[in-house]
Design a protein around this motif. Structure first.
Motif, PDB file in Angstrom:
ATOM      1  N   PHE A  95      -8.662  -3.021  15.561  1.00 23.22           N
ATOM      2  CA  PHE A  95      -8.602  -1.762  14.821  1.00 23.22           C
ATOM      3  C   PHE A  95      -9.982  -1.120  14.711  1.00 23.22           C
ATOM      4  CE2 PHE A  95     -10.210  -3.753  10.935  1.00 23.22           C
ATOM      5  CZ  PHE A  95      -9.771  -5.065  11.067  1.00 23.22           C
ATOM      6  N   VAL A 121     -13.094  -3.367  15.381  1.00 22.23           N
ATOM      7  CA  VAL A 121     -12.967  -4.761  14.922  1.00 22.23           C
ATOM      8  C   VAL A 121     -11.959  -5.476  15.807  1.00 22.23           C
ATOM      9  CG1 VAL A 121     -12.413  -6.287  12.992  1.00 22.23           C
ATOM     10  CG2 VAL A 121     -13.447  -4.049  12.554  1.00 22.23           C
ATOM     11  N   ARG A 165      -3.841  -7.233   4.303  1.00 19.69           N
ATOM     12  CA  ARG A 165      -3.988  -6.336   5.454  1.00 19.69           C
ATOM     13  C   ARG A 165      -4.940  -6.986   6.462  1.00 19.69           C
ATOM     14  NH1 ARG A 165      -2.705  -0.486   5.067  1.00 19.69           N
ATOM     15  NH2 ARG A 165      -0.745  -1.587   5.234  1.00 19.69           N
ATOM     16  N   LYS A 166      -4.448  -7.118   7.672  1.00 21.45           N
ATOM     17  CA  LYS A 166      -5.224  -7.738   8.769  1.00 21.45           C
ATOM     18  C   LYS A 166      -5.805  -9.085   8.352  1.00 21.45           C
ATOM     19  CE  LYS A 166      -4.450  -3.930  10.902  1.00 21.45           C
ATOM     20  NZ  LYS A 166      -3.213  -3.923  11.717  1.00 21.45           N
ATOM     21  N   TYR A 202       0.837  -1.203   0.000  1.00 19.59           N
ATOM     22  CA  TYR A 202       0.000   0.000   0.000  1.00 19.59           C
ATOM     23  C   TYR A 202       0.873   1.255   0.000  1.00 19.59           C
ATOM     24  CZ  TYR A 202      -3.369   3.510   1.419  1.00 19.59           C
ATOM     25  OH  TYR A 202      -4.139   4.658   1.471  1.00 19.59           O
ATOM     26  N   SER A 235      -1.785  -2.495  15.948  1.00 23.15           N
ATOM     27  CA  SER A 235      -0.516  -3.087  15.515  1.00 23.15           C
ATOM     28  C   SER A 235       0.589  -2.031  15.461  1.00 23.15           C
ATOM     29  CB  SER A 235      -0.708  -3.723  14.136  1.00 23.15           C
ATOM     30  OG  SER A 235       0.524  -4.169  13.680  1.00 23.15           O
ATOM     31  N   ASN A 267      -5.851  -8.965  15.846  1.00 19.71           N
ATOM     32  CA  ASN A 267      -6.034  -7.640  15.231  1.00 19.71           C
ATOM     33  C   ASN A 267      -7.068  -6.848  16.018  1.00 19.71           C
ATOM     34  OD1 ASN A 267      -4.354  -8.267  12.943  1.00 19.71           O
ATOM     35  ND2 ASN A 267      -6.080  -9.445  12.126  1.00 19.71           N
ATOM     36  N   ASP A 277     -10.259  -9.101  16.051  1.00 20.46           N
ATOM     37  CA  ASP A 277     -10.082 -10.415  15.421  1.00 20.46           C
ATOM     38  C   ASP A 277      -9.505 -11.404  16.426  1.00 20.46           C
ATOM     39  OD1 ASP A 277     -11.025  -9.687  12.967  1.00 20.46           O
ATOM     40  OD2 ASP A 277      -9.043  -9.219  12.129  1.00 20.46           O
ATOM     41  N   ASP A 335       0.782   4.517  -2.452  1.00 18.22           N
ATOM     42  CA  ASP A 335       0.569   5.853  -1.911  1.00 18.22           C
ATOM     43  C   ASP A 335       1.674   6.812  -2.390  1.00 18.22           C
ATOM     44  OD1 ASP A 335      -0.824   7.670  -0.473  1.00 18.22           O
ATOM     45  OD2 ASP A 335       0.079   7.181   1.465  1.00 18.22           O
ATOM     46  N   ARG A 390      -6.675 -10.022   5.529  1.00 20.29           N
ATOM     47  CA  ARG A 390      -7.590  -9.987   4.393  1.00 20.29           C
ATOM     48  C   ARG A 390      -6.824  -9.514   3.143  1.00 20.29           C
ATOM     49  NH1 ARG A 390      -9.423  -8.970   9.736  1.00 20.29           N
ATOM     50  NH2 ARG A 390     -11.694  -9.219   9.940  1.00 20.29           N
ATOM     51  N   ASP A 443      -5.319   1.583  14.868  1.00 19.26           N
ATOM     52  CA  ASP A 443      -4.836   0.201  14.684  1.00 19.26           C
ATOM     53  C   ASP A 443      -3.896  -0.143  15.825  1.00 19.26           C
ATOM     54  OD1 ASP A 443      -3.995  -2.224  13.844  1.00 19.26           O
ATOM     55  OD2 ASP A 443      -3.050  -1.546  11.977  1.00 19.26           O
ATOM     56  N   ASP A 463       2.885  -3.675  11.869  1.00 14.57           N
ATOM     57  CA  ASP A 463       2.258  -3.594  10.547  1.00 14.57           C
ATOM     58  C   ASP A 463       1.031  -2.685  10.640  1.00 14.57           C
ATOM     59  OD1 ASP A 463       1.536  -4.177   7.937  1.00 14.57           O
ATOM     60  OD2 ASP A 463       0.335  -5.923   8.538  1.00 14.57           O
ATOM     61  N   GLN A 464       1.308  -1.476  11.096  1.00 15.60           N
ATOM     62  CA  GLN A 464       0.168  -0.581  11.328  1.00 15.60           C
ATOM     63  C   GLN A 464      -0.373  -0.045   9.999  1.00 15.60           C
ATOM     64  OE1 GLN A 464       0.605   3.172  13.589  1.00 15.60           O
ATOM     65  NE2 GLN A 464      -0.967   2.264  14.921  1.00 15.60           N
ATOM     66  N   ALA A 465      -1.670  -0.144   9.895  1.00 16.70           N
ATOM     67  CA  ALA A 465      -2.307   0.348   8.659  1.00 16.70           C
ATOM     68  C   ALA A 465      -2.207   1.869   8.623  1.00 16.70           C
ATOM     69  CB  ALA A 465      -3.757  -0.083   8.638  1.00 16.70           C
ATOM     70  N   GLU A 466      -2.015   2.397   7.415  1.00 19.68           N
ATOM     71  CA  GLU A 466      -1.895   3.841   7.258  1.00 19.68           C
ATOM     72  C   GLU A 466      -3.217   4.496   7.635  1.00 19.68           C
ATOM     73  OE1 GLU A 466      -1.021   1.545   5.214  1.00 19.68           O
ATOM     74  OE2 GLU A 466       1.104   1.828   4.764  1.00 19.68           O
TER      75      GLU A 466
END
Lengths: 139, 628
Positions: B92, B167, A107-108, A91, B109, B90, B169, A95, A110, B107, B112-115
């Motif tokens: 988030f 969420v 991601r997570k 990702y 994490s 997870n 998980d 970006d 998925r 998030d 591997d933190q989501a943007e």
């Protein structure tokens, strides 16, 4: 017993490759509008998977490929120079680089498939309706 | 314990084991399910608390709030991170933009933190549904989502509107660990079930094997008739009353063996059985008892036993066997029994048939006897078990027949006659005719004799003027145990012994007179008398008088009863016996005095003692002694 374990792991790996190839075949066909593709990738796992496809021929450089699947930034830069269509597996690279039309990543737990609408338009790519839900206007 | 019963019990135990294992399996599954439910509820509570915390610690709308304060976002990320674990893989928070795309707000994490606000495709339509309804939900993840077992979705609300979605998980590993929590126990149960299953298969094999083995011993290999074991194993004893029986014995079969050889004799037997099979009713069974003796078991309803027996006897007697150029024929001895309804077991009539067959064979073979009037007494008191039981239970009594002094016309003494009291009907007294032969050689006979002598001494003690005679068989005098018991009784009742007479009845000739004479002397040691019963018939003869010290002679009833026919020769013989006895100082008793005519003749002949129905029937002691 060990042999059975090895065989079952091999079987699972084979299944993974099969499903990966199925996704990429469909994706490449939709983007390139053809059935055989010359693909360049810097991702070793993908290389391994693509090498087992009868529709994909691995290109030696981004310039000789129809499409590039990049996991590194330098590959994207090289692809820019040759004007080849670029997909990424991260990702962050999607970006960062405005030339990258989309990304296929995890991601997570998925699987994520993401296209950026204006980038597709800039490169004159139209995707079939089934992909429209994965196209976003902005990141 | 019989094999059948053992198998039954084993199968029951196996069945219970399977039921137990199934129940435990169910209980374990239920327990695992409960454990999962408990853990999921815990996770729900976590999700709810976290959602509430975020709701209470951020401004609205949350997306704009976090846009303005990156520090606030980091603080909340850290809080989420604190809840993250191997189980909660997870954690988030998403919000839905105007284009209905989900985007990350928070998030947990760190690796591997989501943007922030990056797009997220959740692989499930449920996300949108929960966002719209505002109701928390648990989603079981499919194979498309990696390493996630369940997702707990909890909306973060503001003014009854969903502003974000928490969420949580739950990891696949966590799910597996809960599922496998009881796996050691489950494995044991599985092994137990497998063990029981294999045991049942093994047991079934053993039963089959045992059945095959049993079959091989239940069928006579030569004739294919059933063996005796078959009857014992499969013929319910209490069903004997539903069957009639025919016992068949080939006469002098040993001669066929000797004359034609064993292989031909075997073929004769085979054909013999085959022929019987061809004529017997379909449901009848033929059993080879032994050698050339066969038993036919025929259901009463199938055939008229008397008629069938006659036809079978005639056919078997006239049948010729053509074997290897030989024409063989033989006679048979048969005994057919029409089983009475009172029969309780086959054993009740088996010995009656055996005895009858033996009798037929001793009469010259080649005969058919049909026993269609076997009485209850025959069945019961020709069975040693019943007699033994009667003696054990002391169901014994004596009747007494008076012996009159002819001159004084008074009772001189009584002859004690033993009887068994019927257990079902105490008024029915069973005479020795039914049972004496059966028990003569056994310990029961000695016990019976001891009881008779002891009873006689008891009555003599209670009645000081009376005399009693008891019967002894000549064979008893050769039995040391019997002699010992008699002597013991005499020793204990020395003072009464002179009023006791031993009446000796012989079924065999005396060969050792010295020995018998010595025993007589022992019996007479304290004054008891010796009487010879049935004198003048059989073995008892004048030689006895010369060689033995005898006190009394009882003239045989067969000589007395013909006096009724005015037999003058017999009168002479009786006179002769009487004169001889008188001259030798031996008392003479005439038995079977059944009429006045006989009585008068015996008085005329001066016979000193008289006994018979005309003078007095055998009766209980009390009837002759009303005062006692």
């Amino acid at each position: 017993m060990l042999l059975l374990l090895i065989l079952s792991c091999w079987h699972i790996s084979a299944l993974d490759i099969k499903s990966t190839l199925k996704v990429y075949h469909s994706l490449f066909a939709s983007i390139l509008k053809k059935q055989h593709f010359s693909v360049y990738t810097d991702n070793s796992e993908l290389k391994n998977a693509f090498s087992q496809s009868d529709k994909i021929s691995l290109a030696s450089s981004p310039s000789s490929a129809n499409i590039v699947v990049a996991s590194r930034k330098d590959t994207i830069i090289r692809a820019y120079q040759s004007g080849t269509i670029v997909l990424t597996t991260k990702y962050s690279l999607l970006d960062d680089s405005t030339r990258v039309i989309g990304a296929l990543y995890w991601r997570k737990g998925r699987s994520q498939l993401l296209f950026v609408r204006n980038r597709l338009q800039q490169q004159g790519i139209t995707l079939p309706k089934q992909y429209s839900k994965f196209i976003v206007d902005n990141l | 314990m019989s094999a059948k019963r053992t198998f039954k019990y084993t199968f029951t135990i196996m069945g219970l084991l399977i039921l137990m294992a199934t129940y435990i399996q169910y209980a374990i599954d239920k327990n695992t399910e409960n454990l999962q439910t408990i853990e999921i509820n815990k996770a729900k509570q976590y999700a709810e608390k976290i959602a509430n915390y975020i709701q209470n610690n951020s401004c609205t709308p949350i997306s704009s709030c976090l846009d303005n304060s990156i520090a606030n976002k980091r603080a909340l990320d850290k809080i989420l991170h604190a809840f993250q674990s191997d189980n909660f893989t997870n954690l988030f928070v998403l919000y839905r933009d105007q284009k209905n795309n989900f985007r990350f707000l928070l998030d947990s994490s760190q690796d591997d933190q989501a943007e922030y606000k990056s797009v997220f495709f959740p692989e499930s339509k449920e996300f949108n549904l929960i966002y719209d309804t505002g109701k928390p939900k648990l989603i079981e993840q499919s194979g498309n989502v990696k390493e996630v077992w369940l997702s707990l979705l909890h909306p973060i609300m503001d003014s009854n509107q969903t502003k974000a979605l928490l969420v949580l998980d739950l990891s696949e590993k966590y799910g597996n660990s809960l599922k496998n929590f009881n796996s050691p126990l489950q494995n044991i149960i599985l092994y137990l079930q497998l063990f029981t299953l294999f045991s049942i298969i093994f047991l079934a094999y053993i039963i089959y094997d045992s059945y095959k083995l049993k079959k091989s011993v239940l069928v006579d290999s030569l004739t294919s008739a059933r063996t005796k074991l078959y009857r014992k194993e499969y013929f319910e004893e209490h069903q004997a009353r539903k069957y009639n029986f025919i016992l068949i014995d080939i006469d002098k079969f040993i001669q066929i063996n000797d004359r034609f050889g064993r292989s031909i004799a075997d073929r004769v037997l085979k054909e013999f059985v085959s022929y019987i099979r061809s004529v017997m009713p379909m449901n009848a069974t033929i059993i080879r008892n032994h050698g050339a003796e066969f038993l036919l078991m025929i259901k009463k309803s199938d055939v008229d036993i008397a008629r069938f027996s006659h036809i079978l006897f005639d056919n078997l007697s006239s049948k010729k066997y053509y074997i290897a150029d030989n024409i063989i024929s033989f006679s048979v001895s048969m005994c057919a029994v029409q089983t009475p309804a009172e029969v309780k077991s086959f054993y009740d009539i088996e010995h009656i048939m055996d005895k009858k067959l033996l009798e037929i064979k001793s009469l010259g073979k080649d005969r058919l006897a049909i026993l269609n009037d076997i009485s209850h007494t025959d069945i019961k008191y020709k069975n040693i078990d019943h007699i033994k039981q009667a003696i054990d239970d002391n169901k014994l009594t004596c009747l007494f027949q008076p012996i009159y002094h002819s001159e004084s016309k008074e009772i001189y003494k009584y002859e004690a006659l033993v009887r068994i009291i019927d257990e079902d009907d105490p008024s029915r007294l069973i005479p020795p005719f039914y049972f004496m032969d059966l028990i003569r050689e056994s310990v029961h006979y000695i016990r019976l004799s001891k009881w008779v002598i002891a009873n006689a001494f008891r009555l003599l003690r209670e009645n000081p003027t009376d005399r009693i005679s008891v019967n002894l068989d000549l064979a008893d005098l050769y039995n040391e145990e019997m002699i010992h018991i008699i002597q013991q009784e005499i020793q204990e009742n020395k003072d009464l012994a002179n009023r006791l007479t031993f009446e000796i009845l012989e079924h065999q000739e005396i060969k050792d007179f010295d020995r018998i004479d010595m025993i007589f002397k022992q019996l007479k040691q304290f004054g008891s008398s010796i009487a010879i019963d049935d004198f003048g018939s059989g073995y008892a003869n004048f030689g006895y008088i010369a060689k033995l010290d005898i006190d009394i002679l009882k003239i045989d009833g067969s000589l007395i009863k013909v006096l009724d026919d005015s037999d003058t020769k017999m009168k002479t013989i009786i006179k002769l016996i009487n004169d001889m006895g008188t001259s030798q100082n031996i008392k003479i008793v005439a038995e079977h005095v059944s009429s006045k005519k006989i009585y008068d003749i015996l008085l005329e002949l001066n016979v000193e003692f008289l006994q018979g129905f005309y003078l007095g029937k055998p009766k209980p002691w009390e009837e002759y002694h009303p005062s006692t």
